[in-house]
Design a protein around this motif. Structure first.
Motif, PDB file in Angstrom:
ATOM      1  N   GLU A 154       7.384  -6.410   5.273  1.00 42.79           N
ATOM      2  CA  GLU A 154       8.220  -5.258   4.354  1.00 42.79           C
ATOM      3  C   GLU A 154       8.181  -4.093   3.947  1.00 42.79           C
ATOM      4  OE1 GLU A 154      12.366  -6.272   3.753  1.00 42.79           O
ATOM      5  OE2 GLU A 154      11.531  -5.744   5.419  1.00 42.79           O
ATOM      6  N   LEU A 155       6.778  -3.779   2.880  1.00 46.86           N
ATOM      7  CA  LEU A 155       6.152  -2.538   2.845  1.00 46.86           C
ATOM      8  C   LEU A 155       5.890  -2.450   3.346  1.00 46.86           C
ATOM      9  CD1 LEU A 155       5.193  -3.610  -1.293  1.00 46.86           C
ATOM     10  CD2 LEU A 155       6.794  -2.366  -0.277  1.00 46.86           C
ATOM     11  N   ALA A 156       4.598  -2.790   4.634  1.00 53.80           N
ATOM     12  CA  ALA A 156       3.875  -2.035   5.905  1.00 53.80           C
ATOM     13  C   ALA A 156       4.993  -1.936   6.829  1.00 53.80           C
ATOM     14  CB  ALA A 156       3.677  -3.166   6.325  1.00 53.80           C
ATOM     15  N   ALA A 157       5.861  -2.244   6.873  1.00 53.35           N
ATOM     16  CA  ALA A 157       7.086  -1.669   7.645  1.00 53.35           C
ATOM     17  C   ALA A 157       7.381  -0.015   7.361  1.00 53.35           C
ATOM     18  CB  ALA A 157       8.099  -2.824   7.460  1.00 53.35           C
ATOM     19  N   ALA A 158       8.032  -0.272   5.611  1.00 54.21           N
ATOM     20  CA  ALA A 158       8.653   1.492   5.011  1.00 54.21           C
ATOM     21  C   ALA A 158       7.826   1.908   5.348  1.00 54.21           C
ATOM     22  CB  ALA A 158       8.507   0.688   3.407  1.00 54.21           C
ATOM     23  N   HIS A 159       6.103   1.700   5.003  1.00 52.93           N
ATOM     24  CA  HIS A 159       4.621   2.721   5.679  1.00 52.93           C
ATOM     25  C   HIS A 159       4.854   3.301   6.961  1.00 52.93           C
ATOM     26  CE1 HIS A 159       1.011   3.600   6.134  1.00 52.93           C
ATOM     27  NE2 HIS A 159       0.640   4.046   5.417  1.00 52.93           N
ATOM     28  N   VAL A 160       5.085   2.537   7.913  1.00 51.19           N
ATOM     29  CA  VAL A 160       5.354   2.561   9.173  1.00 51.19           C
ATOM     30  C   VAL A 160       6.486   3.314   9.582  1.00 51.19           C
ATOM     31  CG1 VAL A 160       5.494   2.448  11.915  1.00 51.19           C
ATOM     32  CG2 VAL A 160       4.479   0.324   9.771  1.00 51.19           C
ATOM     33  N   LEU A 161       7.109   3.293   8.601  1.00 53.15           N
ATOM     34  CA  LEU A 161       8.961   4.413   9.132  1.00 53.15           C
ATOM     35  C   LEU A 161       8.964   5.957   8.336  1.00 53.15           C
ATOM     36  CD1 LEU A 161      11.626   1.335   8.333  1.00 53.15           C
ATOM     37  CD2 LEU A 161      11.353   2.974  10.497  1.00 53.15           C
ATOM     38  N   GLY A 177      14.287   7.908   8.836  1.00 53.72           N
ATOM     39  CA  GLY A 177      13.725   6.881   8.744  1.00 53.72           C
ATOM     40  C   GLY A 177      13.096   6.433   7.512  1.00 53.72           C
ATOM     41  N   ILE A 178      13.349   8.002   6.278  1.00 48.92           N
ATOM     42  CA  ILE A 178      13.208   7.741   5.402  1.00 48.92           C
ATOM     43  C   ILE A 178      14.520   6.760   4.589  1.00 48.92           C
ATOM     44  CG2 ILE A 178      13.432   9.862   2.868  1.00 48.92           C
ATOM     45  CD1 ILE A 178      12.569  11.703   4.526  1.00 48.92           C
ATOM     46  N   ALA A 179      15.436   6.917   5.082  1.00 46.61           N
ATOM     47  CA  ALA A 179      16.460   5.828   4.835  1.00 46.61           C
ATOM     48  C   ALA A 179      16.511   4.876   5.054  1.00 46.61           C
ATOM     49  CB  ALA A 179      18.124   7.023   4.980  1.00 46.61           C
ATOM     50  N   ASP A 180      15.213   4.342   5.637  1.00 51.15           N
ATOM     51  CA  ASP A 180      15.738   3.622   6.623  1.00 51.15           C
ATOM     52  C   ASP A 180      14.026   2.087   5.396  1.00 51.15           C
ATOM     53  OD1 ASP A 180      17.465   2.776   8.332  1.00 51.15           O
ATOM     54  OD2 ASP A 180      16.004   3.478  10.252  1.00 51.15           O
ATOM     55  N   ALA A 181      13.311   3.597   5.394  1.00 48.64           N
ATOM     56  CA  ALA A 181      12.501   3.129   3.960  1.00 48.64           C
ATOM     57  C   ALA A 181      12.675   2.485   2.691  1.00 48.64           C
ATOM     58  CB  ALA A 181      11.618   4.157   3.700  1.00 48.64           C
ATOM     59  N   ARG A 182      13.999   3.723   2.640  1.00 46.00           N
ATOM     60  CA  ARG A 182      14.561   3.539   1.059  1.00 46.00           C
ATOM     61  C   ARG A 182      15.216   2.486   0.972  1.00 46.00           C
ATOM     62  NH1 ARG A 182      17.541   8.617  -0.881  1.00 46.00           N
ATOM     63  NH2 ARG A 182      17.565   6.864  -2.653  1.00 46.00           N
ATOM     64  N   GLU A 183      15.767   1.589   2.023  1.00 49.72           N
ATOM     65  CA  GLU A 183      16.606   0.556   2.034  1.00 49.72           C
ATOM     66  C   GLU A 183      15.360  -1.136   1.507  1.00 49.72           C
ATOM     67  OE1 GLU A 183      19.616  -1.887   5.218  1.00 49.72           O
ATOM     68  OE2 GLU A 183      19.115  -0.013   5.406  1.00 49.72           O
ATOM     69  N   ILE A 184      14.819  -0.443   2.520  1.00 49.30           N
ATOM     70  CA  ILE A 184      13.186  -1.092   2.684  1.00 49.30           C
ATOM     71  C   ILE A 184      12.579  -1.820   0.627  1.00 49.30           C
ATOM     72  CG2 ILE A 184      10.894  -2.218   3.542  1.00 49.30           C
ATOM     73  CD1 ILE A 184      11.944  -1.005   5.940  1.00 49.30           C
ATOM     74  N   VAL A 185      12.889  -1.236   0.515  1.00 42.69           N
ATOM     75  CA  VAL A 185      11.754  -0.482  -0.274  1.00 42.69           C
ATOM     76  C   VAL A 185      12.735  -1.098  -1.738  1.00 42.69           C
ATOM     77  CG1 VAL A 185      11.173   0.648  -2.402  1.00 42.69           C
ATOM     78  CG2 VAL A 185      10.172   1.225  -0.068  1.00 42.69           C
ATOM     79  N   GLY A 186      13.820  -0.134  -1.927  1.00 42.29           N
ATOM     80  CA  GLY A 186      15.306  -0.862  -2.894  1.00 42.29           C
ATOM     81  C   GLY A 186      15.014  -2.940  -2.400  1.00 42.29           C
ATOM     82  N   ARG A 187      15.398  -3.296  -1.131  1.00 43.51           N
ATOM     83  CA  ARG A 187      15.409  -4.689  -1.075  1.00 43.51           C
ATOM     84  C   ARG A 187      13.842  -4.954  -1.177  1.00 43.51           C
ATOM     85  NH1 ARG A 187      16.976  -4.178   4.007  1.00 43.51           N
ATOM     86  NH2 ARG A 187      14.666  -4.113   4.836  1.00 43.51           N
ATOM     87  N   GLN A 188      13.225  -4.341  -1.601  1.00 45.38           N
ATOM     88  CA  GLN A 188      11.672  -5.189  -2.262  1.00 45.38           C
ATOM     89  C   GLN A 188      11.561  -4.762  -3.602  1.00 45.38           C
ATOM     90  OE1 GLN A 188      10.125  -7.560  -0.961  1.00 45.38           O
ATOM     91  NE2 GLN A 188      11.643  -6.975   0.846  1.00 45.38           N
ATOM     92  N   ILE A 189      12.003  -3.721  -4.506  1.00 44.16           N
ATOM     93  CA  ILE A 189      12.630  -3.996  -5.991  1.00 44.16           C
ATOM     94  C   ILE A 189      13.123  -5.287  -5.920  1.00 44.16           C
ATOM     95  CG2 ILE A 189      13.415  -3.095  -6.918  1.00 44.16           C
ATOM     96  CD1 ILE A 189      12.468   0.071  -5.817  1.00 44.16           C
TER      97      ILE A 189
END
Length: 334
Positions: A154-161, A177-189
């Motif tokens: 998921e973090l790799a996907a956030a990095h790509v986004l 793209g930033i919003a999608d990355a923030r959503e992924i980071v929030g899930r992983q938190i």
């Protein structure tokens, strides 16, 4: 009361009677009042110890040591009885001393039993250490797998986004793209918080077992959508090692109910059991298989934790269907 527990209680009562009779025999020996009374008292003590030895349950962490001590007590009783028989003879017969041969054999057997108890104790400690290491290694593998399969990807996907958003000329695409990355980071938190809570729940150290069990039930409900109740009000603080062991047993029982029993409703409750504590985890799932539970499903780890507490663990069918896990803690574990 289970048959095994009833046998253990009867064995300890018989042993206590043997100790009382043996003490009386010692007093009679020291006073020299009645050799006949000393003989029968010592014989009664030996009989009580033999009865305790016969009905003592085969299972138990210290069974070898207990048997060795009982055999030693039988030998001492026999030795006093032989001395009383010699003293009570009108004309001491040297053949009476031949009775010392079986007494010597009893002491030799007790010595061998003590040696076996020492070996068994060392073997048991090694088994416990090995089990703890195996359990810790299994937990590390699970955490590594979850971090690799979920968090890392998921973090790799956030990095790509984020890289794509940085290169995007369109502000709208950049924002998306930033919003999608923030959503992924929030899930992983949230995922990392859950993983940390599984490793060592903060509520267990800060607030105690009751709060940790309520938190465990709440997380299970939020994560799996299953109704999980925790009736643990009035549960006092326990020693840290006891709280940790009870928490892990309940956690494993809850995991089994969710993963294997396909339960829709789970209840965790605690209550007094004399001066001890009873902890029950009951579900409405598929129930135990016809052949009973095997060493899988984390059952071995649960039993080992219960044994370290000196507690009794029973896993079987619940009264209204499903599975019930019952943990009975003695007062000394509290």
């Amino acid at each position: 009361m289970t048959r095994e527990r009833a046998s253990a209680v009867a064995a300890w009562v018989s042993a206590a009677a043997g100790v009382a009779l043996l003490a009386a025999a010692f007093l009679l020996e020291l006073s020299g009042i009645s050799a006949r009374g000393e003989l029968w008292t010592a014989a009664g003590a030996g009989g009580a110890f033999l009865l305790s030895l016969a009905i003592l349950p085969a299972a138990g962490a210290h069974r070898f040591a207990v048997r060795a001590r009982l055999l030693t007590a039988v030998g001492v009783s026999a030795l006093i009885a032989v001395a009383a028989l010699w003293q009570g003879s009108v004309k001491p017969d040297p053949s009476v001393l031949l009775l010392l041969i079986p007494v010597a054999l009893l002491f030799a057997t007790a010595g061998l039993a003590l040696r076996e108890a020492s070996v068994e104790g060392r073997r048991s400690r090694l088994h416990q250490i090995r089990s703890r290491l195996d359990g810790a290694e299994a937990e590390r593998r699970r955490w590594a797998r979850e971090l690799h399969d979920d968090t890392l990807q998921e973090l790799a996907a956030a990095h790509v986004l984020l890289a794509a958003a940085a290169a995007a000329p369109d502000p709208a695409a950049r924002s998306a793209g930033i919003a999608d990355a923030r959503e992924i980071v929030g899930r992983q938190i949230q995922s990392l918080r859950r993983l940390i809570a599984q490793m060592r729940p903060l509520a267990l150290d800060a607030l105690g077992l009751a709060a940790a069990l309520e938190d465990l039930a709440r997380h299970a409900h939020d994560r799996d959508g299953v109704e999980v109740e925790a009736e643990v009000e009035g549960l006092a603080r326990l020693p840290a090692a006891t709280e940790t062991a009870v928490y892990r047993i309940v956690q494993e029982a809850l995991t089994n109910a969710l993963r294997h029993a396909r339960a829709a409703r789970i209840r965790i409750e605690t209550g007094a059991l004399g001066e001890g504590l009873r902890v029950v985890v009951r579900d409405d799932g598929a129930g135990p298989p016809p052949e009973g539970f095997t060493a899988g499903h984390g059952l071995r780890g649960m039993r080992e934790r219960a044994e370290l507490l000196g507690a009794a663990l029973h896993v079987g069918p619940a009264a209204l269907g499903g599975t019930q896990v019952t943990l009975d803690l003695p007062a000394q574990a509290m």
